[in-house]
Design an enzyme around this catalytic site. Sequence first.
Site, PDB file in Angstrom:
ATOM      1  N   HIS A 131     -10.673  -4.091  10.649  1.00  0.00           N
ATOM      2  CA  HIS A 131     -11.408  -4.052   9.375  1.00  0.00           C
ATOM      3  C   HIS A 131     -12.761  -3.375   9.507  1.00  0.00           C
ATOM      4  O   HIS A 131     -13.651  -3.634   8.704  1.00  0.00           O
ATOM      5  CB  HIS A 131     -11.650  -5.481   8.856  1.00  0.00           C
ATOM      6  CG  HIS A 131     -10.465  -6.175   8.299  1.00  0.00           C
ATOM      7  ND1 HIS A 131      -9.448  -6.643   9.075  1.00  0.00           N
ATOM      8  CD2 HIS A 131     -10.125  -6.491   7.017  1.00  0.00           C
ATOM      9  CE1 HIS A 131      -8.532  -7.237   8.302  1.00  0.00           C
ATOM     10  NE2 HIS A 131      -8.920  -7.154   7.068  1.00  0.00           N
ATOM     11  N   GLU A 155       0.815  -1.223   0.000  1.00  0.00           N
ATOM     12  CA  GLU A 155       0.000   0.000   0.000  1.00  0.00           C
ATOM     13  C   GLU A 155       0.838   1.259   0.000  1.00  0.00           C
ATOM     14  O   GLU A 155       0.510   2.245  -0.674  1.00  0.00           O
ATOM     15  CB  GLU A 155      -0.948   0.014   1.205  1.00  0.00           C
ATOM     16  CG  GLU A 155      -2.183  -0.856   1.047  1.00  0.00           C
ATOM     17  CD  GLU A 155      -1.963  -2.304   1.432  1.00  0.00           C
ATOM     18  OE1 GLU A 155      -0.809  -2.666   1.765  1.00  0.00           O
ATOM     19  OE2 GLU A 155      -2.930  -3.091   1.415  1.00  0.00           O
TER      20      GLU A 155
HETATM   21  C1  LIG Z   1      -2.284  -4.255   4.681  1.00  0.00           C
HETATM   22  C2  LIG Z   1      -3.333  -5.128   4.115  1.00  0.00           C
HETATM   23  N1  LIG Z   1      -3.592  -5.070   2.806  1.00  0.00           N
HETATM   24  C3  LIG Z   1      -4.539  -5.834   2.266  1.00  0.00           C
HETATM   25  C4  LIG Z   1      -5.266  -6.689   3.041  1.00  0.00           C
HETATM   26  C5  LIG Z   1      -6.374  -7.542   2.428  1.00  0.00           C
HETATM   27  N2  LIG Z   1      -5.916  -8.906   2.308  1.00  0.00           N
HETATM   28  C6  LIG Z   1      -6.148  -9.829   3.260  1.00  0.00           C
HETATM   29  S1  LIG Z   1      -5.406 -11.277   2.935  1.00  0.00           S
HETATM   30  C7  LIG Z   1      -4.781 -10.706   1.489  1.00  0.00           C
HETATM   31  C8  LIG Z   1      -3.941 -11.596   0.632  1.00  0.00           C
HETATM   32  C9  LIG Z   1      -2.736 -12.077   1.338  1.00  0.00           C
HETATM   33  O1  LIG Z   1      -2.012 -12.905   0.494  1.00  0.00           O
HETATM   34  P1  LIG Z   1      -0.877 -13.827   1.087  1.00  0.00           P
HETATM   35  O2  LIG Z   1       0.035 -12.996   1.919  1.00  0.00           O
HETATM   36  O3  LIG Z   1      -0.266 -14.574  -0.029  1.00  0.00           O
HETATM   37  O4  LIG Z   1      -1.639 -14.803   2.072  1.00  0.00           O
HETATM   38  P2  LIG Z   1      -2.778 -15.849   1.707  1.00  0.00           P
HETATM   39  O5  LIG Z   1      -4.080 -15.144   1.807  1.00  0.00           O
HETATM   40  O6  LIG Z   1      -2.515 -16.374   0.350  1.00  0.00           O
HETATM   41  O7  LIG Z   1      -2.672 -16.879   2.756  1.00  0.00           O
HETATM   42  C10 LIG Z   1      -5.153  -9.393   1.278  1.00  0.00           C
HETATM   43  C11 LIG Z   1      -4.791  -8.591   0.103  1.00  0.00           C
HETATM   44  C12 LIG Z   1      -4.980  -6.710   4.415  1.00  0.00           C
HETATM   45  N3  LIG Z   1      -5.669  -7.495   5.257  1.00  0.00           N
HETATM   46  N4  LIG Z   1      -4.007  -5.939   4.918  1.00  0.00           N
END
Ligand SMILES: Cc1ncc(C[n+]2csc(CCOP(=O)(O)OP(=O)(O)O)c2C)c(N)n1
Lengths: 325, 325, 330, 330
Positions: A129, A60
């Site tokens: 959230h 971000e």
């Molecule tokens: C700072 C932030 N940005 C975006 C999100 C929304 N979000 C939650 S999980 C996720 C994906 C995370 O991907 P990864 O780190 O590969 O973990 P996975 O979900 O695949 O286990 C996103 C974009 C968040 N919770 N926090």
Amino acid sequence: MKKISISAAIREGMREEMLRDENVIMVGEDLGRMGSPFAITLGFLDEFGPNRVIETPISESGFTGMAVGAAMRGMRPVVELMYVDFVSVAMDPVMNQAAKMRYMTGGQVKVPLVVRAPMGSGRRNAGQHSQCLETLFTHIPGLKVVCPSTAKDAKGLIKAAIRDDDPVIFLEHKLLYARKEEVPEEEYIIPLGQADVKREGKDITIITWSRQVYFALEAAEELAKEGIDAEVLDLRTLVPLDWEAIRKSVCKTHNVVVVHEGVKRSGYGGELSAQITEELFDELDSPVTRVAALNVVPPFAPTLEDAFFPHPEDIVKAVKKVLNR
Amino acid sequence: MKKISISAAIREGMREEMLRDENVIMVGEDLGRMGSPFAITLGFLDEFGPNRVIETPISESGFTGMAVGAAMRGMRPVVELMYVDFVSVAMDPVMNQAAKMRYMTGGQVKVPLVVRAPMGSGRRNAGQHSQCLETLFTHIPGLKVVCPSTAKDAKGLIKAAIRDDDPVIFLEHKLLYARKEEVPEEEYIIPLGQADVKREGKDITIITWSRQVYFALEAAEELAKEGIDAEVLDLRTLVPLDWEAIRKSVCKTHNVVVVHEGVKRSGYGGELSAQITEELFDELDSPVTRVAALNVVPPFAPTLEDAFFPHPEDIVKAVKKVLNR
Amino acid sequence: MENKKYSKEMLLGMYEMMLRIRKFELRLTEYFTKGMLYGNIHTSIGQEAVAVGVCAALEKTDYMTSTHRGHGHSLAKGARSDIMMAELFGRETGYCRGKGGSMHVTDVSLGILGSNGIVGAGIPIATGSGLTSKIKGTKEVTVAFFGDSASNQGTFHESINMAAAWKLPVVYLCENNNYGVSVNIHTVTNTETIAERAVAYNIPGVTVDGNNPLEVYEAVKKAVDRAREGKGPSIVECMTWRMRGHYEGDPATYRDKKITEEWAKKDPIENFKKYLIEEGYDEKELQAIEEAMEDEIEAAIQFALDSPFPDPSEVTTDVYACDNERSVAR
Amino acid sequence: MENKKYSKEMLLGMYEMMLRIRKFELRLTEYFTKGMLYGNIHTSIGQEAVAVGVCAALEKTDYMTSTHRGHGHSLAKGARSDIMMAELFGRETGYCRGKGGSMHVTDVSLGILGSNGIVGAGIPIATGSGLTSKIKGTKEVTVAFFGDSASNQGTFHESINMAAAWKLPVVYLCENNNYGVSVNIHTVTNTETIAERAVAYNIPGVTVDGNNPLEVYEAVKKAVDRAREGKGPSIVECMTWRMRGHYEGDPATYRDKKITEEWAKKDPIENFKKYLIEEGYDEKELQAIEEAMEDEIEAAIQFALDSPFPDPSEVTTDVYACDNERSVAR
Ligand SMILES: Cc1ncc(C[n+]2csc(CCOP(=O)(O)OP(=O)(O)O)c2C)c(N)n1
Ligand SMILES: Cc1ncc(C[n+]2csc(CCOP(=O)(O)OP(=O)(O)O)c2C)c(N)n1
Ligand SMILES: [Mg+2]
Ligand SMILES: [Mg+2]
């Protein structure tokens, strides 16, 4: 007039602006094939291609800062933060770069950036959230802050925000996305900084924005049954503030309740209360009163979350107290 | 009583706590050989060693988050942000982690973290190095916020902040560091949440904190010449707020001016104004009035910066206006 | 007499520019001591070869973002010494009309997308400029200047990751002077160099002598060409030394005297002068350049001192581009 | 019959734990569909071998930080399925007394320093835990779980840089399921693996089959030993696949069906069961374990459903450890 959801209205507004101006680009996570978690950019990748729909990594700070740089080069980026709570990891580009760049460069630079973000409580999304953070942005000079409540407003305001040459924080309530409402067929803009009387009344002014507009309208209906005629003023834009609309309403009703979903302490409600008190003291029959979330972290359990942020009955109660009824 | 500077007072307070409790550690940039840019940790590296004085890379988000983790493990980290403006790059660990961890875990966890930061205008440090951001922190439930104005207060409050089991934001005004004042020889603590009447008066209450305390006192002297007897209430702690002290003073003077150096829009002054209006409406002879910085970015040029934030004459003017004099 | 590889114009231009920066900043130190300069002043004295070598490899139409230590970058990119001096003195004739000062010198028409007071904040901005060029299909390259210690900010990682994934035309230019204020980079970082971090993004990374403008030029030219050809970003690290404190007023006692003395021998300007003389350039010509720079900076100082401070009423202008008055009012 | 390398207890323990996680989360999907579960539910179905392999290499006294996809991590680290289930149902008997929910499961006494709703935020917290162990001279190791896409957050870079420079006892554990929500990691990152980023910090980095708990165990054990010996952090990357959407309700249409089908064949539990049978374990014994887990989770569901929601008055407790009432009041 057609009936569409607020999310569709925002999508339509953005799409129209993308068609109108090739400098408008979308920047954020999951904007491509998924069309964003709330389907706001659905179809954009197919229609506008990956050069205009920049699907980013989870960075971000990096991509918001990148958008600031693009805006300084003449683009008009619309950044999506997936939840407004995540501005915590993009605060520098928002507050120290986008907001200040024009001033620090003596007016040389424009930063026509929109940062969109879903916000709000009521979805049991817990502490990180569910926040309403509009107040933080209002405290940072250089930012404009928009919080629409209806589909019509959302569409007109997102278009105005994109055309505006300043950084605009555009906050969408998650629990409003699905609301379907009438929206004009023809093109229109709603200028930033114009409040809207969502219900006329003569006994008290309820000033509010975003989802609480509906709670205030519900409360007003309830109050009407008891002979209290409440005016509901939807600010729509917090910065710039439509002071004229506030003044007019207060001079009519002489009583004010300010309602917002964010926490009360240092909320924008305090700012409004202070301004009204300072400048319209003699018009007031009663102290400006605030209805806002408790000064706590958004809780998860439904019993707790419902106690956390204002509901129509809280507004009814506050109005009655103010009016000694 | 000895006379020491505010920076020395903070240093002394922290040193005493480090001696008292081995869990107290310092975390931040340039805390080692340099002893921090404002010499607050001077000598700590030699006295306590690199295990207790963690000199970090320029990674505010990383090291503040690291301090949260250490606090959850029972340490009592004192983090220095070199300027409070840089909280922009450490906002997540402050607002979404430290502040919320206890609540989100249902009270399981304590986060006894202090985040110290120099703040304030007047040093011609321009847009990104001159802000007063205390209001942002007050809007985040879970944080406590301290803004001392004297050496004695600073020492007693930093000790209380370190002993407190909650995350405390401790804001030091850069232009106060060099002030020398009397400080007790013996050990003492000033509990969080106690305001201090820095000047008694009967005509009007000036509520303020940090450097503006001195401007308010100057203004009070000026006003005294014209027969206006102003009380200066130094809040010292913004959260928790010493409401009793405010109530008492307002009920005595019936007139209030709130003064702060941060920008006016959505500043903590609005919160105070709203609370006082809501709860003490009938005590007020005049509307609560705010004196605060303009809603602009901190400018560089001295002519502009001086026009940006409040000076004693602004307070004098506001008081006279409130009292119709 | 003409060097085979570099034109006279280029070499003397580099010499002139290094002197312009040096003399500009030496006068700053003087006026700071006199108490006539406000705020924090971070000089790049000793690091001039980086700014000059980098900008020699750029077109006028290329872009860059700078840092808190940015006077040299901006001058080398074409900023006028007088307007910049006026800005540093807080005058209304300055680049930012006195609103920005030393850490915010900007001239977008020259490709200077701002200095920055937040360490690491210019890196994503440069990345956004690179993104813009890519979207528009235009050929500008953007350089992101940053220090060794800024490479420990998250923005470094986030930005370079994006630029690498999308092949953005950006050169990430690390001025490694071994210190972030008082902190030796090796006490807070586990790699020998910053450039080797390029592996984490699968892009080229090189480390060069930052006190030799030609070596800097060569490395940056390669990275710029690569970027312009659409092959993506690079990291170029220039090893150098700031010959003064972090900012004026800092005695820099945290640095080892011996190392400081060693670096003193590597003064980029003196060494480049020696090189030019070896290459057959006339000492008198070099002397004339130096005098011209002396005069230019003296004139810049005069311009600044003769310029008025902004009127206090200017405090509320320029916050917003649209609807400024109302947006500032309440 | 006993495997040469691994005890029966360990192997069956792993099998049991994977089943506990699977059954726990399958019930979540069921109750989510029924509309009886609130908030966002991110299951780790298909990824169980990572959590189990990692935690098998940890001592009880070791620590970890988790993510939004953390049920498996917490169960594997010792959390009770009933108390956790109650938390996910928002009941006062839950780990966080209903205040946290799925993304905030915490039990410090078990070394679970919190799941986290902010992607990347657990990484510095784990680093702080590592710092604590180093300062105290104690021997706990801390594991920071994070996803492939979280490795693009600045906190990843900032944290690992510090841990590497100071040799903190932390294992950075990347669960690479190839996606961040709908975004394929390879569209936003230029390296083949996440582990190769270890070069940027001059620490070890390995990539292993995350669907094989023993392979995970071996790699993590090595990294844990190294950390415990004071030799500093490592990155361990476990390649895996989430068999469901990002959260419940996500049809995950952004993923290629073929690849999904391929990964279906790599179900870590089925494969481990096959392996155990090959190793000579009795199918009936395995069946019994499965049934026990079924029962345990059924009981957990019952416990959750039988537990009351927190009283609304609890909304204002636990914000502050000291002076809570006054600090919340105004
Ligand atoms: C700072 C932030 N940005 C975006 C999100 C929304 N979000 C939650 S999980 C996720 C994906 C995370 O991907 P990864 O780190 O590969 O973990 P996975 O979900 O695949 O286990 C996103 C974009 C968040 N919770 N926090
Ligand atoms: C986010 C942030 N943190 C800290 C600072 C204070 N600060 C200004 S310059 C500096 C050192 C920067 O070091 P480096 O990047 O190596 O650049 P150099 O000063 O050596 O040119 C620090 C810590 C800042 N301006 N911004
Ligand atoms: Mg440096
Ligand atoms: Mg993933």
